[in-house]
Design a protein around this motif. Sequence first.
Motif, PDB file in Angstrom:
ATOM      1  N   ALA A   1       5.687  -1.155   5.552  1.00 17.09           N
ATOM      2  CA  ALA A   1       6.897  -1.746   4.975  1.00 17.09           C
ATOM      3  C   ALA A   1       6.550  -3.051   4.278  1.00 17.09           C
ATOM      4  CB  ALA A   1       7.930  -1.985   6.063  1.00 17.09           C
ATOM      5  N   ILE A   2       6.987  -3.171   3.023  1.00 17.02           N
ATOM      6  CA  ILE A   2       6.806  -4.432   2.304  1.00 17.02           C
ATOM      7  C   ILE A   2       8.147  -5.150   2.152  1.00 17.02           C
ATOM      8  CG2 ILE A   2       4.782  -3.615   1.045  1.00 17.02           C
ATOM      9  CD1 ILE A   2       6.701  -3.399  -1.417  1.00 17.02           C
ATOM     10  N   SER A   3       9.230  -4.428   2.477  1.00 16.14           N
ATOM     11  CA  SER A   3      10.554  -5.037   2.504  1.00 16.14           C
ATOM     12  C   SER A   3      11.415  -4.160   3.408  1.00 16.14           C
ATOM     13  CB  SER A   3      11.148  -5.118   1.101  1.00 16.14           C
ATOM     14  OG  SER A   3      11.517  -3.837   0.643  1.00 16.14           O
ATOM     15  N   ASP A   4      12.683  -4.532   3.559  1.00 21.25           N
ATOM     16  CA  ASP A   4      13.574  -3.768   4.434  1.00 21.25           C
ATOM     17  C   ASP A   4      13.819  -2.359   3.921  1.00 21.25           C
ATOM     18  OD1 ASP A   4      13.767  -5.855   6.136  1.00 21.25           O
ATOM     19  OD2 ASP A   4      15.639  -6.645   5.296  1.00 21.25           O
ATOM     20  N   SER A   5      13.523  -2.125   2.632  1.00 19.17           N
ATOM     21  CA  SER A   5      13.864  -0.816   2.066  1.00 19.17           C
ATOM     22  C   SER A   5      12.713  -0.126   1.357  1.00 19.17           C
ATOM     23  CB  SER A   5      15.022  -0.979   1.072  1.00 19.17           C
ATOM     24  OG  SER A   5      14.655  -1.853   0.035  1.00 19.17           O
ATOM     25  N   VAL A   6      11.549  -0.731   1.328  1.00 17.33           N
ATOM     26  CA  VAL A   6      10.425  -0.147   0.574  1.00 17.33           C
ATOM     27  C   VAL A   6       9.188  -0.064   1.464  1.00 17.33           C
ATOM     28  CG1 VAL A   6       8.885  -0.383  -1.396  1.00 17.33           C
ATOM     29  CG2 VAL A   6      11.291  -0.982  -1.635  1.00 17.33           C
ATOM     30  N   CYS A   7       8.586   1.133   1.536  1.00 17.09           N
ATOM     31  CA  CYS A   7       7.311   1.346   2.235  1.00 17.09           C
ATOM     32  C   CYS A   7       6.295   1.803   1.206  1.00 17.09           C
ATOM     33  CB  CYS A   7       7.461   2.422   3.308  1.00 17.09           C
ATOM     34  SG  CYS A   7       8.694   2.032   4.572  1.00 17.09           S
ATOM     35  N   LEU A   8       5.114   1.246   1.293  1.00 17.88           N
ATOM     36  CA  LEU A   8       4.042   1.635   0.380  1.00 17.88           C
ATOM     37  C   LEU A   8       2.908   2.266   1.170  1.00 17.88           C
ATOM     38  CD1 LEU A   8       3.873  -1.327  -2.151  1.00 17.88           C
ATOM     39  CD2 LEU A   8       5.003   0.862  -2.396  1.00 17.88           C
ATOM     40  N   PRO A   9       2.220   3.260   0.560  1.00 13.99           N
ATOM     41  CA  PRO A   9       1.122   3.924   1.280  1.00 13.99           C
ATOM     42  C   PRO A   9      -0.038   2.970   1.524  1.00 13.99           C
ATOM     43  CG  PRO A   9       1.186   4.614  -1.018  1.00 13.99           C
ATOM     44  CD  PRO A   9       2.406   3.790  -0.785  1.00 13.99           C
ATOM     45  N   ILE A  10      -0.795   3.283   2.597  1.00 13.39           N
ATOM     46  CA  ILE A  10      -1.959   2.473   2.963  1.00 13.39           C
ATOM     47  C   ILE A  10      -3.196   3.309   2.721  1.00 13.39           C
ATOM     48  CG2 ILE A  10      -3.106   1.223   4.816  1.00 13.39           C
ATOM     49  CD1 ILE A  10      -0.285   1.123   6.184  1.00 13.39           C
ATOM     50  N   CYS A  11      -4.146   2.728   1.999  1.00 13.71           N
ATOM     51  CA  CYS A  11      -5.453   3.355   1.810  1.00 13.71           C
ATOM     52  C   CYS A  11      -6.459   2.445   2.498  1.00 13.71           C
ATOM     53  CB  CYS A  11      -5.769   3.542   0.326  1.00 13.71           C
ATOM     54  SG  CYS A  11      -4.721   4.797  -0.439  1.00 13.71           S
ATOM     55  N   SER A  12      -6.995   2.898   3.631  1.00 11.05           N
ATOM     56  CA  SER A  12      -7.822   2.038   4.477  1.00 11.05           C
ATOM     57  C   SER A  12      -9.034   1.500   3.738  1.00 11.05           C
ATOM     58  CB  SER A  12      -8.254   2.807   5.725  1.00 11.05           C
ATOM     59  OG  SER A  12      -8.812   4.055   5.366  1.00 11.05           O
ATOM     60  N   ALA A  13      -9.617   2.305   2.861  1.00  7.35           N
ATOM     61  CA  ALA A  13     -10.836   1.866   2.162  1.00  7.35           C
ATOM     62  C   ALA A  13     -10.526   1.196   0.838  1.00  7.35           C
ATOM     63  CB  ALA A  13     -11.748   3.063   1.944  1.00  7.35           C
ATOM     64  N   GLY A  14      -9.258   0.973   0.540  1.00 10.01           N
ATOM     65  CA  GLY A  14      -8.904   0.385  -0.752  1.00 10.01           C
ATOM     66  C   GLY A  14      -9.004   1.406  -1.872  1.00 10.01           C
ATOM     67  N   CYS A  15      -8.590   1.016  -3.045  1.00 10.90           N
ATOM     68  CA  CYS A  15      -8.624   1.916  -4.212  1.00 10.90           C
ATOM     69  C   CYS A  15      -9.169   1.160  -5.412  1.00 10.90           C
ATOM     70  CB  CYS A  15      -7.225   2.455  -4.525  1.00 10.90           C
ATOM     71  SG  CYS A  15      -6.616   3.611  -3.285  1.00 10.90           S
ATOM     72  N   PRO A  16     -10.476   0.871  -5.442  1.00 13.06           N
ATOM     73  CA  PRO A  16     -11.018   0.198  -6.638  1.00 13.06           C
ATOM     74  C   PRO A  16     -10.800   1.079  -7.860  1.00 13.06           C
ATOM     75  CG  PRO A  16     -12.794   0.944  -5.178  1.00 13.06           C
ATOM     76  CD  PRO A  16     -11.524   1.141  -4.434  1.00 13.06           C
ATOM     77  N   ASN A  17     -10.375   0.434  -8.935  1.00 14.13           N
ATOM     78  CA  ASN A  17     -10.076   1.117 -10.213  1.00 14.13           C
ATOM     79  C   ASN A  17      -8.942   2.133 -10.074  1.00 14.13           C
ATOM     80  OD1 ASN A  17     -12.171  -0.264 -11.550  1.00 14.13           O
ATOM     81  ND2 ASN A  17     -13.662   1.221 -10.793  1.00 14.13           N
TER      82      ASN A  17
END
Length: 1502
Positions: A258-274
């Motif tokens: 959750a980045i706010s009360d109404s928005v969730c963003l996916p998590i990529c553990s290794a990051g996403c370069p480019n």
Amino acid sequence: MLIGKILILSLLIGFLEAQICEVKQVRTVNGKRMERKVQTCCRGYRRIGKGPKISCVATCQRPCGSGKCTKPNVCTCNAGYQNFNNVSSNRCVPACKGGCSKGTCQSPGRCVCSKYHVLDTASGNCLPHCPSGCPNGKCVLPNKCSCNAGYALNATSQSCQPSCDQNCAFGNGVCAAPNRCECKTGYVLDKDSKSFMCRPVCRMGCDNGVCRAPDVCECKKHYQKGPDRNCVPICTDGCFNGNCTAPDVCECHEGYLAISDSVCLPICSAGCPNGFCEAPDICACNEGYLKQDNICAPVCKGGCENGFCDSPGKCSCNEGYGKETENRCAPICEGGCENGFCESPGKCSCNEGYGKETENRCAPICEGGCENGFCESPGKCSCIEGFVEEAVNRCVPICEGGCENGFCESPGKCSCNEGYRKESENRCAPICEGGCENGFCESPGKCSCLERYEKESENRCAPICEGGCENGFCESPGKCSCNEGFGKESENRCVPICEGGCENGVCESPGKCSCNEGFGKETENRCVPICEDGCENGFCESPGKCSCLERYEKESENRCAPICEGGCENGFCESPGKCSCNEGFGKESENRCVPICEGGCENGFCESPGKCSCNEGYGKETENRCAPICEGGCENGFCESPGKCSCLEGYEKETENRCVPICEGGCENGFCESPGKCSCNEGYGKETDNRCVAICEGGCENGFCESPGKCSCNEGYGKETDNRCVAICEGGCENGFCESPGKCSCLEGYGKETENRCAPICEGGCENGFCESPGKCSCLEGYGKETENRCVPICDAGCENGFCESPGKCSCNEGYGKETDNRCVAICEGGCENGFCESPGKCSCNEGYGKETENRCVPICEGGCENGFCESPGKCSCNEGYGKETENRCVPICEGGCENGFCESPGKCSCNEGYGKETENRCVPICEGGCENGFCESPGKCSCNEGYGKETENRCVPICEGGCENGFCESPGKCSCNEGYGKETENRCVPICEGGCENGFCESPGKCSCNEGFGNESENRCVPICEGGCENGFCESPGKCFCLEGYGKETENRCVPICEGGCENGFCESPGKCSCNEGYGKETENRCVPICEGGCENGFCESPGKCSCNEGFGNESENRCVPICEGGCENGFCESPGKCFCLEGYGKETENRCVPICEGGCENGFCESPGKCSCNEGYGKETENRCVPICEAGCENGFCESPGKCSCNEGFGKEAENRCFPICEGGCENGFCESPGKCSCLEGYGKETENRCVPMCETGCENGGICVAPGKCSCMEGYIKSGESSCKFHCPNGCFNGSCVAPNLCVCVVGYVYEFSSGMCVPRNIYQLEPVSSTDSWYEESTASSERSSSIGDLLVWCEKFCWNGTCVEEQCTCEPNYKLHRDEEDAGRLLCLPICERECINGYCLFPDVCACFDGGEPAAGYLCQSPDGSAMLEHSHGRSTGKNRLIWLFILVGIVSVVLSIVIAFLMCYIYKKHSYRVDKNEQKFGVYFSANKADIIRA
């Protein structure tokens, strides 16, 4: 058989005999009575035929039709026919099976039924027809059914419907069979109900809601319908990538944050370069990148040859390579590859026809060498500087310009032939001792004269002038030169010269003029006419006579004045046709001057110089500007024109002198403080920019702020405090709380089991398990928890690439196959050579391998395998006959090597360029043209044998150390002299000259060459040479001249004549004699002055043909100077030095500037040229003398106030810089302001008020519908759609045994009353409504046996509990006007407000006050009388008064008595008519087709 035949024969005879009778015939013959028997036809028969034999046939009184008369009055019918009414005497009619009752038998077996009857094929009769078919009954008459036992007839539909003692409709059911109720579709039986009752079913469930009707789930507050039609919580701002688990509670999906009360963003553990995280641990690449092994790698379209893709669309080169194009890298060779190409990093290869000179340079090869040159390109020689090609391989020296009378000895160096000497680098001239004045040395020792010269002596030529030279001498052929002070008059005559000429005079002698009579000298060279006293503004035309200049007139003999046509008002005539204005005035026209006001007079006029007066309605703002006057001022605006105010932007006119701010959309409960800004009234606060709402300090929980500081509760809520309302639920809420009126909500972790009871809930259910406690599932045996809500079968050791189908049993995912009980592996059809099956149908290569096909991987060798193949990753193997040169390159192998060559292919040598094969493994250099006295050392290069040296590329000659000067090397170390030479030493031969060489040396046999500085005079004598000659002198010694008498040295090689005293602007022609330079004439013996053809008016001749002007004058042309005015005379001309005169149409602004005059001025512009105005920047011409401001793109609905700035017309306001839009006070809801104060509606809308448009629905929106958008109706709360444009009342429970007359309100049929708890009509014996006079008395009665609460809050809750559709005012249930309060006699918990109709509604109900509605949906006659649905029984209005009910009962009794009497009368009448008709046989015969007399026939019953 025989007996049968006899019997038939007997009968036949008997039959025939029956036809013939014997009768006694009595005759009297001769008075004697005689009696005899005769045969005749019996009675009923008649005779046929004549003759002795009697033949008789039976007779019938009427024709038999389709039969035969076989016996008297007996018809025997043909097959398929029968006697009418089965009477043998009747005619034969068609026979139909069963008799064709209620029909007509038209032919045998064909029965045609009467109207409203149908043929019954089984019985052959016509049966009455009922369109409904009379299910559960039988058709007794056309369209009349008679029902079976247990069924009742519906008179309207003529169908028999089962009857049930219970009211099935009341319980949401139907009477399916006699005394058997069944639930309607979408309902299920409520087993807990004592009587028949069905409750609606919501198949998808109705969590967080109430199932109001089948599949109609009404959601609780803060819940809404989800995709599966269930009630899901509402998250106001949404729940992106999550689940809204409770109102405004967003829970993220697994793998999201959750980045706010109404928005969730996916998590990529290794990051996403480019790239960016598209889904949990799944990256999506940025534009220009492509996924490779879960990494986003840049993409370069077209690839990167010899490089790698560094970033999208950008290649970087491998080490040792450099960019050639965007997608290609070429190998780099430090230092370049001159005449070759870079084959690979640091390695050059030569182009064809070139050979390696160094690592980085290839030199061209030329067969046969290049004498005095170099090999420029393969097979092509270029000569070294100073040489030119003579043959393919030979260059000779070049002498630019040739070697006239000589030869080119070496590049750029000529040698002269004998008797010649160098005149220049490229020319040898013949030598003539003593020179050739005015001639030329034609050949050694011989002079020739130039053209038009003649010999004066051997060495001198003099010029020839035909006709002589008067007052002069022959200077050059045909050209005379005049003596000093004279000038040429003709080719052969010179006359005296007066420099500058002698205008109006004659040149008396050199430099001296004489004037003609009446003229006087103005200058040395000019005589002008003389006029005593001068000629002002004119000129002396001739001696003593003045003439005026153009447009001047004589004022006196010696003065001319300028002429101005039409005079000069407020000015004076300055010059011809040009008036000048008096001070403070400016030109209005050519002849009129008007006063000038500096800065203009905006909105006024210039009264006198420097003084403005204002136009009417304007007042002075400044000295030069008048502003419009608006009496009373312009509040929030400006005075646009006299008496007219314009509002500032964002304001609109309230009165003529006041503008008020505009707030688009109005200011509800407030006022417009400034443009676009509302301020709220006291006690109100802003809800939106245009709306203020009442403020209640502390809020109004479960209510609304009715007015400032006063809260009102929502329906079903009661006040707990001033600011809080709480919901009321009857019967409590076990394991829950009262969420909203009458609606329980469960505690967290619980869900509704019944209306008042909550059971623990496991969100998402307990798949393969059970809910142990709120939010906690327990799994069944053999299952384990996968998530909180799901149990999955357990397979010990797991199910790799599969799933556990059931406890202990794995199943593979699609595209996978079982390897072991617990492991599935991906299946790739065709296998994966050198790789592995990564996923179903997809192979991945092992490290170091790349895909060749879908199922095969081949090893990869970076850099390729030239002449080989990639054996394993990174390892090349060479093809047969090849060997490794580098890791990535194989070269062919030649056993024994390839001397001076290279191995072209296995076992085959090729020679290097310039070499040829000697053996299979050896190449030797080739020299085209051979190697004379030497050998071929390398391609095209010969080496000489010992003692020899190269003469050419292909020839060696013997070498003599020290050389063989003037000889040749006969053999190594031995010289021989050339012919005419003799040996001086071993290596030197010198030429031999017979007779010696004075001042010189023997250059070649018999030929002398002079010493340096000397030249040949004869074969054996040399004389000194002075390079460049000795003009007017002689060469004393080499390079040194000596001048002749009267001459002096000018340069080393030139002597010039000497003139004592010099020759100013001339030259010394001969000793003591000067000649003038061209363009000059002699002033004295030693001075020449410049000559200017045509003289120099107002100036003097500075140099030949060039005049210089006197002070204050400047050149106008070559011979004329005009006066100069410093700073110029803009739009005028310089009359005399420093004094300007203006052109016509111009007036003086300054001493040096004249400005154009425009009559009438140039408002907002300037006078560009006389009479022509140009506008200032941002202005455009309206008239010749007026410019108006320009607004690019115009000023729609306005005017251009100043450049680029628009002002709006009255009633308009600014929308954009160039557009004004009409203003409509109060706005134009759902429309647009067409013109000031006038709204036009949008398409599909119509005017409701001046400022409001409402949507239009073509067919209207009937019965509680609202037109919410053009052509679209929406029903109000409590209504549902009954068509595109019609709404009907909505009663959620169906309103069985009654009619839905208002939202959620049923009016019941006779014998039923409305029960609010269920929303249904129940039998009247349960409830009885009576009018209630007031709540107080009712309350007193209902609470007489119980304790009263003294709390006002309790009273209010009590009122709200029992006042079902009234309003609780001061704890009393009160109805609206024209409605009356009713209650139940037996149950004090029911109050209802019902409409009052003064006239009773027969077979209908009171819909609204004094408005009746019929039960069958029809229109009531006279406004109150409706038809009975079945035509007999009349329904009593459920809410009729007792008087109406009694009246109806008596009416029924009266109708019954009248009906019985009428029935008896009708029965008697029918019997009488029936009887009468039955005995009218003739009419029946005619009707049924039988014809015989009524008085002789039997009675026929019709």
